[in-house]
Write an enzyme that holds these catalytic residues in place. Structure first.
Site, PDB file in Angstrom:
ATOM      1  N   TYR A 113       1.622  -4.683  12.905  1.00  0.00           N
ATOM      2  CA  TYR A 113       0.519  -3.911  12.326  1.00  0.00           C
ATOM      3  C   TYR A 113      -0.281  -3.195  13.419  1.00  0.00           C
ATOM      4  O   TYR A 113      -0.646  -3.793  14.426  1.00  0.00           O
ATOM      5  CB  TYR A 113      -0.399  -4.845  11.535  1.00  0.00           C
ATOM      6  N   HIS A 125      -4.980 -11.702  13.658  1.00  0.00           N
ATOM      7  CA  HIS A 125      -4.263 -10.492  14.027  1.00  0.00           C
ATOM      8  C   HIS A 125      -3.506 -10.695  15.324  1.00  0.00           C
ATOM      9  O   HIS A 125      -3.841 -11.536  16.142  1.00  0.00           O
ATOM     10  CB  HIS A 125      -5.225  -9.316  14.191  1.00  0.00           C
ATOM     11  N   ARG A 127      -3.282  -1.521  13.267  1.00  0.00           N
ATOM     12  CA  ARG A 127      -4.751  -1.478  13.251  1.00  0.00           C
ATOM     13  C   ARG A 127      -5.262  -2.862  13.644  1.00  0.00           C
ATOM     14  O   ARG A 127      -5.443  -3.724  12.799  1.00  0.00           O
ATOM     15  CB  ARG A 127      -5.273  -1.069  11.866  1.00  0.00           C
ATOM     16  N   GLU A 145     -10.002  -4.048   5.280  1.00  0.00           N
ATOM     17  CA  GLU A 145      -9.835  -3.019   4.262  1.00  0.00           C
ATOM     18  C   GLU A 145      -8.677  -3.348   3.326  1.00  0.00           C
ATOM     19  O   GLU A 145      -8.739  -3.112   2.125  1.00  0.00           O
ATOM     20  CB  GLU A 145      -9.612  -1.655   4.928  1.00  0.00           C
ATOM     21  N   ASP A 204      -5.924  -6.560   7.142  1.00  0.00           N
ATOM     22  CA  ASP A 204      -7.252  -6.396   7.734  1.00  0.00           C
ATOM     23  C   ASP A 204      -8.297  -6.428   6.626  1.00  0.00           C
ATOM     24  O   ASP A 204      -7.972  -6.650   5.456  1.00  0.00           O
ATOM     25  CB  ASP A 204      -7.339  -5.095   8.544  1.00  0.00           C
ATOM     26  N   ASP A 249      -2.560  -4.398   3.495  1.00  0.00           N
ATOM     27  CA  ASP A 249      -2.612  -4.622   4.942  1.00  0.00           C
ATOM     28  C   ASP A 249      -3.469  -5.834   5.301  1.00  0.00           C
ATOM     29  O   ASP A 249      -4.442  -6.159   4.604  1.00  0.00           O
ATOM     30  CB  ASP A 249      -3.144  -3.377   5.646  1.00  0.00           C
ATOM     31  N   GLU A 255       0.795  -1.231   0.000  1.00  0.00           N
ATOM     32  CA  GLU A 255       0.000   0.000   0.000  1.00  0.00           C
ATOM     33  C   GLU A 255       0.823   1.273   0.000  1.00  0.00           C
ATOM     34  O   GLU A 255       0.390   2.288  -0.517  1.00  0.00           O
ATOM     35  CB  GLU A 255      -0.950   0.006   1.208  1.00  0.00           C
TER      36      GLU A 255
END
Length: 996
Positions: free
Chosen positions: A449, A497, A451, A161, A159, A157, A66
């Site tokens: 990470y 996660h 988030r 999103e 997650d 990433d 990203e």
């Protein structure tokens, strides 16, 4: 270099069914058996130049991440057989223009929630009027490399999103499923990246569906409500499923504060010592009665102002409160008398050998002393009575460590410990995750990470931190628990996660600092590192002591606690109110020596306003939104004028209250915390398959669309006539709301007439606003008069004949006017639509430019101001193939692509090129000795918040004044504001220079 486009605050579109790819080998992936692509949602057709995958392959695999910082870090670990490109966040989004048949722009609800995506082609300028590299350009670059690559790994990433971004790239470029895989890693280390490549697989369709459902949901709520508020209240307002509830929390707290009735109360506190213990104390009756400094006054409204980092710092006199470990979102005692342990009310610190005990009961009931007379009566009744210890209680208590950070707890602790705003915390954490340039190590990622709402820690990381604790000479085996500490995650935590932790626990903050880490990055890294290590230490052991002392009709109580073993606190001490002091040793039935008796006046306090830490905690506790979106929510509600922040606390504005009241009345479900939280859970469960995407949205839209129609007719317009007439044109005056100020103003109803009346009634004590004024200065182009105006950069002039005549002038602080734009008879050679404007830069250089910003043509001029055709250099741009031309900047000539601004390629002219182009090289501009500004030589004494380097004074480009800039610029772009003390030095230096 474009900046990464921010991820949305949880607002994406509809449920795709992404194409899957079989798991390939990590190094040279063999082409696995092709799987059938599942049906994807409706999207725009691919560009005509979309890559075709039938040409020869290169000798590399492509990895798409990203951000460019992450790409740089990953490049270190992959070697020459890989190429890494950045997508700069989202590559496409829902169209914002409504098409026929759509109830909400970009979503065809009636035909099964089909989504219409669009890719930004960069035709719009950014907020500063500059062209930027567009998603279309970025996708084209990824497509070209993907067409030549053996295999494409989508590494956005880990997650929902990020999963959605990976699907958008694959879908838009029509990447073949047999040569496209999804990889995920929580940390950017060589081991993690290689493990991700080995475990490459398909895009997770359910995870994408969960994210796209959230986006669609926020679009169908946000767009209609924002449009409705624009019609009924004021322009540029917005509403949303999460942001409107966040505003409601602040508005409700504001109303509680406004309705709060302050009440007086008194406390009685005895200063005691064991009999026979000499304590140096002389009672002074004049000092034994302590009056409150001032009665709490009703809070004055704070005017909305543009949010700045200084607003989040808070009141330095206000004690730090750890919102993570306390249920109260502010200081103790909210809404009533504060506890004795937390509110000494001006009582002096007891000398050694003595202690304080507070009256806990009077006549076997809680004492209610509401005025001075009642307090005096109690003190009189205690005169001469013995103080006898009636109970001694000691308890051992364990203080267990807290789990490693999640996104929410990191934001809370960074706010309470370092006064970081949520956005500052997340921006700094992003850099630590993507990688920092460290001496001897290159680009190095320092944390996992950031988030995440999971507290899970990998087995390898647990083994590493336990080894560190056992072998570190400041800790050792006494601090290591028998088994690793395990913490429960939030029920909605995404599987796979991890908590936020250092990628390498042996990279201590001291080592990182020695390698060049500094400023905000070092402070946040140290907090994350300490929290992680502390989470795997043994609990602290405390000894809690309570004394009850009987005195006549009263019972006094004293409490204290001692840390017997610091445990995890050795690594990360607690913040906020610390334990009470150790009490001197006494026994039951001991008669104590009363040294003094204090009566202190207090006033109940209203509930405290939210700060960023307590607001984040409340949002998480109520299940509103996702922790990764809190920073953008807090930023949005301030930019929209609904709330403002002052000294670290949130204040609701007038327009915030009006909008909240309207939404609560007409959309009670949307504004109900339980409904919002329950719906958040349903959106999360789409990923697990418990709920179906279309079913959830259909169920919501059915009732919401009806409520929307009803509100459109029943919601009143928030504009009312004042009964006064405009002093300029005689038309009625009207009260209206403004998102710019967060409040209301009174203006003329003739604003939309032709010609418009722009009169705005000044507020009490405010001078009448100066509007545009026609002067007697003739326009140098058409002879009409120039109109004097005031903007944010000072005074400027436009022609009375605008827009037909585009002439403009600027006026400096000394009143000197300069023509900055003058029409010429020459047509733009690029677009051939408009006449060129003769302009002058701030440095005094004249040039011509096209008035159409989409065209963007600029060219040199001769001494008379006529355009000069660029000389043919015979050199083609290596990026787009167009001719390179010579341009001149203040540093001298350079080569620039003639396709500017679409192509921004530029290169310096070296000795070889200078010899080749010597016949057409323009003369080098004469360098004039610049006057040294004595002000810039002032030592600031400040350090950069980004890297810790010294700050220096810099002159503002946008008007008079100075600001602080990092001495390591352009490597570090940290900035700061000039303090009042430094401003005084600047003023003195300026005055001295003027006098000389």
């Amino acid at each position: 270099m474009p900046t990464p486009r921010k991820k949305s605050a949880g607002d994406q579109s509809a449920a795709p069914e992404p194409a899957a790819a079989k798991k390939p080998a990590p190094k040279k992936p063999a082409a696995p058996k092709k799987t059938k692509a599942a049906k994807a949602p409706a999207a725009e057709a691919p560009a005509a130049d979309a890559p075709v995958y039938d040409g020869p392959r290169g000798n590399y695999d492509l990895v798409v991440v990203e951000s460019p910082a992450k790409a740089k870090t990953i490049n270190k670990y992959l070697g020459p057989n890989f190429r890494v490109l950045a997508s700069y966040g989202h590559v496409r989004d829902l169209d914002t223009h409504k098409k026929k048949g759509e109830a909400v722009a970009g979503i065809d609800i009636t035909n099964g929630w089909k989504l219409r995506y669009t890719v930004d082609d960069g035709s719009d300028e950014d907020s500063r009027g500059r062209k930027r590299r567009s998603p279309k350009d970025i996708l084209a670059e990824i497509g070209r490399e993907a067409a030549r690559a053996n295999h494409v790994y989508l590494a956005s990433d880990p997650d929902r999103e990020g999963e959605s971004i990976a699907w958008h790239i694959a879908d838009e470029l029509k990447l073949p499923t047999d040569r496209t895989s999804r990889i995920r890693f929580n940390e950017i280390t060589k081991t993690a990246v290689q493990a991700a490549l080995a475990a490459a697989g398909p895009i997770n369709a359910e995870r994408v569906a969960a994210q796209e459902a959230r986006r669609a949901m926020d679009r169908v709520v946000g767009f209609p409500l924002s449009n409705l508020l624009g019609k009924k209240v004021a322009n540029r307002l917005s509403a949303g499923r999460v942001q409107s509830v966040a505003v409601k929390l602040i508005v409700d707290r504001e109303r509680e504060i406004e309705a709060f009735k302050t009440e007086e109360y008194w406390k009685i506190t005895a200063l005691l010592a064991a009999a026979g213990v000499p304590v140096p104390w002389t009672a002074d009756p004049a000092k034994s009665k302590i009056l409150a400094k001032k009665k709490a006054e009703p809070a004055k409204p704070v005017a909305w102002h543009k949010p700045s980092e200084e607003d989040t710092v808070g009141d330095p006199d206000e004690p730090a409160v750890d919102t993570e470990t306390s249920d109260a979102p502010g200081e103790p005692g909210e809404g009533g008398p504060a506890s004795g342990a937390s509110d000494k009310g001006g009582i002096p610190t007891p000398p050694p050998g003595s202690f304080l005990a507070e009256l806990a009961k009077w006549d076997n009931a809680e004492p209610k002393l509401t005025n001075e007379t009642q307090a005096d009566a109690v003190v009189a009744a205690l005169a001469g009575v013995p103080f006898v210890v009636s109970k001694v209680e000691q308890k051992d208590r364990q203080d267990r460590p807290l789990p490693p950070f999640t996104t929410s707890t990191l934001q809370q602790q960074a706010n309470s410990r370092m006064k970081f705003s949520a956005s500052r915390t997340m921006q700094t954490a992003q850099k630590l995750y993507e990688g920092i340039e460290l001496t001897g190590m290159g680009q190095t990622a320092l944390i996992t990470y950031m988030r995440t709402d999971s507290t899970r820690v990998s087995n390898d990381a647990l083994a590493a931190v336990r080894t560190y604790i056992q072998t570190d000479n400041r800790l050792g085996p006494a601090y290591l628990p028998a088994a690793a500490n395990v913490y429960a995650s939030n029920k909605s935590a995404q599987e796979g996660h991890e908590a936020i932790r250092p990628t390498d626990v042996t990279m201590t903050p001291q080592r990182a600092q020695a390698a060049g880490l500094g400023g905000d990055q070092l402070r946040l890294y140290e907090l994350i590192w300490r929290r992680f290590v502390a989470s795997q230490c043994v609990p602290a052991r405390l000894k809690v002591t309570t004394y009850e002392i009987t005195a006549g009709r009263g019972l006094f109580r004293a409490s204290g606690r001692v840390v017997e073993f610091d445990g995890h606190r050795r690594v990360l001490p607690p913040v906020g109110k610390q334990e009470d002091a150790e009490l001197p040793l006494v026994k039951e039935r001991d008669v104590l020596n009363r040294l003094d008796l204090f009566e202190s006046q207090h006033f109940t306090q209203p509930p405290p306003r939210y700060n960023e830490g307590s607001l984040v905690k409340t949002l998480e506790k109520e299940g509103i939104g996702r922790p990764s979106t809190y920073a953008s929510i807090i930023s949005t509600i301030q930019k929209r004028g609904y709330v403002t922040q002052d000294r670290g606390r949130f204040f609701a504005t007038e327009i915030g209250k009006v909008v909240t009241d309207l939404l609560v009345k007409h959309f009670p479900n949307i504004m109900d915390l339980k409904f919002t939280s329950q719906f958040e859970d349903e959106l999360d469960e789409i990923e697990t398959g418990k709920f179906k995407y279309k079913q959830v949205l259909d169920e919501f839209w059915g009732s919401f669309s009806e409520t929307l129609k009803k509100a459109d007719t029943e919601m009143p317009v928030q504009r009312e006539l004042t009964g006064e007439n405009c002093p300029k044109c005689g038309k009625p005056l009207q009260k209206r709301y403004s998102a710019t100020t967060g409040g209301f103003f009174v203006g003329c109803t003739g604003y939309g007439d032709d010609p418009p009346c722009k009169y705005i009634q000044p507020r009490p004590g405010e001078a009448e606003r100066e509007g545009p004024t026609v002067t007697d200065i003739p326009c140098p182009a058409c002879g009409k008069f120039m109109v004097r105006k005031t903007g944010r950069f000072g005074v400027f002039y436009t022609c009375e004949g605008a827009p037909e005549c585009p002439t403009t002038m600027n006026e400096n602080a000394e009143g000197k006017r300069t023509v900055t734009a003058l029409p010429t008879p020459h047509k733009c050679p690029k677009c051939e639509k408009h006449n060129l404007l003769l302009k002058e830069s701030k440095a005094g250089k004249k040039y011509v430019g096209c008035p159409d910003s989409k065209c963007g043509y600029m060219g040199d001029v001769d001494a008379e101001g006529n355009p000069v055709k660029p000389a043919d250099t015979g050199i083609a741009c290596e990026k787009c193939g167009k001719p390179m031309v010579i341009k001149v900047a203040w540093r001298g000539p350079f080569l620039s692509c003639s396709g500017y601004p679409k192509c921004r390629n530029a290169k310096s002219i070296n000795a070889e090129l200078k010899e080749k182009l010597k016949d057409i090289m323009p003369p080098t501009p004469e360098r004039t000795e610049k006057k040294k500004d004595p002000v810039l030589a002032i030592e600031t004494g400040e350090t950069c918040p980004e890297c810790g380097a010294p700050m220096k004074l810099m002159k503002s480009r946008f008007g008079p004044g100075y600001y602080l800039g990092c001495s390591k610029y352009p490597k570090c772009k940290g900035k700061g504001k000039v303090s009042p003390e430094l401003q005084a030095k600047i003023d003195a230096a300026t005055a001295a220079a003027a006098a000389s």
